[in-house]
Design a protein around this motif. Structure first.
Motif, PDB file in Angstrom:
ATOM      1  N   ASP A 189       6.764  31.733   8.876  1.00 25.21           N
ATOM      2  CA  ASP A 189       6.502  30.916   8.041  1.00 25.21           C
ATOM      3  C   ASP A 189       4.769  30.883   7.563  1.00 25.21           C
ATOM      4  N   ASP A 199       4.651  33.943   5.390  1.00 24.36           N
ATOM      5  CA  ASP A 199       4.922  33.726   3.942  1.00 24.36           C
ATOM      6  C   ASP A 199       4.241  32.892   3.115  1.00 24.36           C
ATOM      7  N   GLN A 200       3.586  31.769   3.862  1.00 28.63           N
ATOM      8  CA  GLN A 200       2.631  30.940   3.163  1.00 28.63           C
ATOM      9  C   GLN A 200       1.398  31.736   2.779  1.00 28.63           C
ATOM     10  N   SER A 214       3.433  35.804   0.486  1.00 27.81           N
ATOM     11  CA  SER A 214       4.507  35.945  -0.398  1.00 27.81           C
ATOM     12  C   SER A 214       4.076  35.753  -1.847  1.00 27.81           C
ATOM     13  N   SER A 225       4.631  39.208  -4.349  1.00 28.33           N
ATOM     14  CA  SER A 225       5.373  39.013  -5.569  1.00 28.33           C
ATOM     15  C   SER A 225       4.728  39.417  -6.830  1.00 28.33           C
ATOM     16  N   LYS A 250       8.411  34.852  -7.504  1.00 36.14           N
ATOM     17  CA  LYS A 250       7.975  34.508  -5.951  1.00 36.14           C
ATOM     18  C   LYS A 250       9.148  34.259  -4.886  1.00 36.14           C
ATOM     19  N   LEU A 251       9.300  34.850  -3.924  1.00 39.51           N
ATOM     20  CA  LEU A 251      10.259  34.721  -2.976  1.00 39.51           C
ATOM     21  C   LEU A 251       9.684  34.649  -1.434  1.00 39.51           C
ATOM     22  N   ASN A 252      10.228  34.184  -0.501  1.00 40.60           N
ATOM     23  CA  ASN A 252       9.658  34.458   0.712  1.00 40.60           C
ATOM     24  C   ASN A 252      10.052  35.887   1.305  1.00 40.60           C
ATOM     25  N   TYR A 253       9.332  36.416   1.995  1.00 41.36           N
ATOM     26  CA  TYR A 253       9.802  37.811   2.536  1.00 41.36           C
ATOM     27  C   TYR A 253       9.849  37.823   3.866  1.00 41.36           C
ATOM     28  N   ARG A 312      10.578  35.462   6.403  1.00 42.33           N
ATOM     29  CA  ARG A 312      11.627  34.622   7.164  1.00 42.33           C
ATOM     30  C   ARG A 312      12.924  35.422   6.931  1.00 42.33           C
ATOM     31  N   GLU A 349      18.019  36.274  -1.141  1.00 42.42           N
ATOM     32  CA  GLU A 349      16.776  35.523  -1.133  1.00 42.42           C
ATOM     33  C   GLU A 349      16.661  35.610  -2.448  1.00 42.42           C
TER      34      GLU A 349
END
Length: 582
Positions: free
Chosen positions: A78, A81-82, A85, A89, A96-99, A101, A323
């Motif tokens: 987390d 990603d914060q 990410s 992106s 934008k997406l989380n990578y 997690r 995702e």
């Protein structure tokens, strides 16, 4: 002067390499083994003093480390990603997406559990002896190795390690065996070719409902044969890639500069592991970039109504694929692919329930899910399994008294401590095999079923099975194939997994191990107790077995658990109608 040296090994190659290249006659060695199958191999072929590492831990120590591994993993991905990410992106020029997690969380929990437990064992064994430790990197897709991890985490301890690495034994590809296996499975080849044809016909169809997927679909595989949808497969060789001209994408700039330089001199395990995950991400960034750009191109050129998966997307580009579908407002439907999803120190929340919007369970309901995990917006549809159903046909000509499907062995570095303790499972398997061999001398017919094309790493009792003279072993068929050929009177299941669901719908007595530390909801247990004979350990199993042999065991055939958690009417029809409605 004679020295006593501790040696830590994980594979057959490790102990063979050590014996051939390192052993000196003027030293004595204590061999500590992390894998049950290798433990049996050393006892069989060598004369070392040997210790199976999991036996040195208490259950509380294991539980505490597992909780720590889960919290550390969640916090770490987390935070990454914060921080990164949005920057990644922007560099990829995608939404934008989380990578971190989706890519790493599930498997990171497993590897950290194993590595932290191994670290605890090294500290516990620290007896002043020299230590020879073999590296391990076969799990977690090679993201980082045991040596890398322990070199960092133990740097503050006064421990000296002589790190070794054995040569991985390559499997000999026997063309004759391959052809024989092919001939035995011509029907499977036929259905595979038919599947490809159906895939193509579905892809070129003009059906309005367009579904995107990556292999494999498992329980949802039948959807490919439906004429009601246009299915778009995605992959390196998939038909859908003809839409995408990947050579037109500009080369990605060096992505290293997205990430800040981490201070690894700090004694901070989270910073250290973050550096390893970042390194792996950078190494695979080109693949992720091309994959996401190709997927973005496909989504923008074709109207995709739904994405589906049958096996959870827990690593590699497949994890980012689903995702990104959700980021692009394409809903994702997933489906259960095994048993025990709400039981047994469950980490399926991270592998399954955060990776889709809709989920088809074999039977557990929305209420069951939310009572266990709470509400996270996922919608549960309890439609049953497409592969498991009631079987009333009995082959009376081919009957055995006892059928024992042996659960597979899982390395402590790949989640072995998130299920039954490896030492407990292995010891009970050995005792069950020994009992069945002895009973088979006296008019009891026993059939033992290990995994198809198994080996000592997949089946820790492999060597013991090879020695059997009276109990039979089926090496060549799947468990379901065996059930279709043989009518067992009683099935012994030493771990609550898919084989239980495969026998619940048959006219057979079932003895099931559920140990004290294995969590089962009270609702499920009450139903299950009406159908199976539950034992906590081998001693209880022996007593139940004696009663069964003496015809004193009450017959249990209650269907409430099977009909609630596994078997539903019109499963395929309901799934098709659900997909139409989404």
């Amino acid at each position: 002067m004679k020295k006593e040296i501790n040696v830590f090994v994980h594979t057959i190659e490790d102990i063979d390499y050590f014996t051939k290249n390192i052993v000196k006659n003027n030293n004595t060695y204590i061999i500590y083994v992390s894998h049950a199958g290798v433990y049996e191999y050393i006892k069989e072929f060598y004369d070392y003093k040997v210790v199976f590492l999991p036996e040195l831990l208490t259950q509380k120590e294991i539980d505490d480390i597992n909780l720590h591994a889960k919290k550390l993993s969640n916090d770490l991905v987390d935070n990454l990603d914060q921080k990164y990410s949005m920057l990644i992106s922007q560099r990829f020029n995608v939404e934008k997406l989380n990578y971190f997690r989706p890519l790493y969380l599930y498997h990171l929990q497993l590897i950290l559990s194993g590595f932290l437990i191994f670290e605890e064992l090294l500290l516990k064994i620290n007896d002043g002896n020299d230590n020879v430790v073999f590296d391990y990197s076969d799990n977690f897709y090679g993201v980082f190795t045991l040596k890398e991890f322990l070199t960092y985490t133990l740097k503050s301890h006064n421990l000296k390690f002589d790190w070794k690495r054995s040569n991985v034994r390559k499997e000999n590809k026997n063309i004759v065996k391959f052809i024989i296996r092919l001939l035995r499975n011509l029907n499977k080849v036929y259905f595979r070719l038919l599947n490809i044809l159906n895939q193509y016909l579905s892809y070129i169809s003009r059906n309005k409902k367009t579904i995107l997927y990556m292999e494999s679909l498992y329980n949802l595989d039948f959807i490919k044969r439906s004429k009601q949808f246009k299915l778009v497969p995605y992959g390196n060789q998939a038909l859908s890639n003809k839409f995408c001209i990947t050579s037109n994408y500009p080369d990605i700039e060096n992505i290293n500069d997205v990430f800040e330089v981490l201070d690894l001199e700090k004694d901070d395990i989270e910073v250290f592991i973050a550096s390893l995950l970042i390194r792996d991400f950078v190494n695979n960034s080109s693949k992720y970039y091309i994959g996401l750009k190709t997927l973005d191109d496909l989504i923008n050129k074709d109207t995709i109504d739904l994405a589906i998966w049958g096996n959870p997307p827990t690593f590699g580009f497949k994890a980012l694929f689903y995702e990104y579908c959700r980021v692009k407002d394409i809903k994702v439907l997933g489906m259960q692919h095994g048993s025990g999803w709400l039981f047994n120190n469950n980490i399926n929340y991270d592998s399954e329930f955060t990776r889709c919007d809709y989920y088809i369970s074999y039977g557990f309901s929305q209420g069951d899910y939310e009572a266990y995990f709470g509400s996270n917006g996922i919608k549960i549809y309890p439609y049953g399994s497409t592969k498991l159903c009631r079987i009333d046909i009995i082959n009376k000509k081919n009957t055995v008294d006892i059928l024992f499907p042996v659960s597979n062995t899982v390395s402590i570095f790949n989640g072995g401590f998130f299920r039954v303790r490896p030492d407990v499972l292995h010891n009970e398997q050995m005792k069950i095999v020994s009992l069945l061999e002895n009973e088979s001398k006296n008019h009891i017919t026993s059939l033992i079923k290990p995994y198809l094309r198994t080996n000592i790493l997949q089946t820790s009792v492999f060597l013991e099975l090879k020695k059997l003279k009276f109990a039979k072993v089926d090496w060549d068929n799947t468990f379901v194939d065996v059930l279709n050929k043989v009518n067992p009177k009683c099935v012994v299941i030493e771990y609550m997994s898919t084989p239980l669901y495969e026998v619940l719908g048959r006219d057979v007595e079932i003895i099931l191990f559920i140990r004290e530390n294995e969590v089962l909801t009270s609702k499920a247990r009450k139903m299950l107790e009406k159908r199976v004979h539950i034992v906590k350990n081998f001693k209880e199993f022996e007593n139940i077995f004696i009663n069964w042999k003496d015809n004193k065991l009450p017959k249990k055939r209650d269907d409430s658990y099977f009909n609630y958690y596994v078997n539903k009417a019109d499963t395929k029809t309901n799934i098709v109608e659900l997909i139409k409605s989404l």
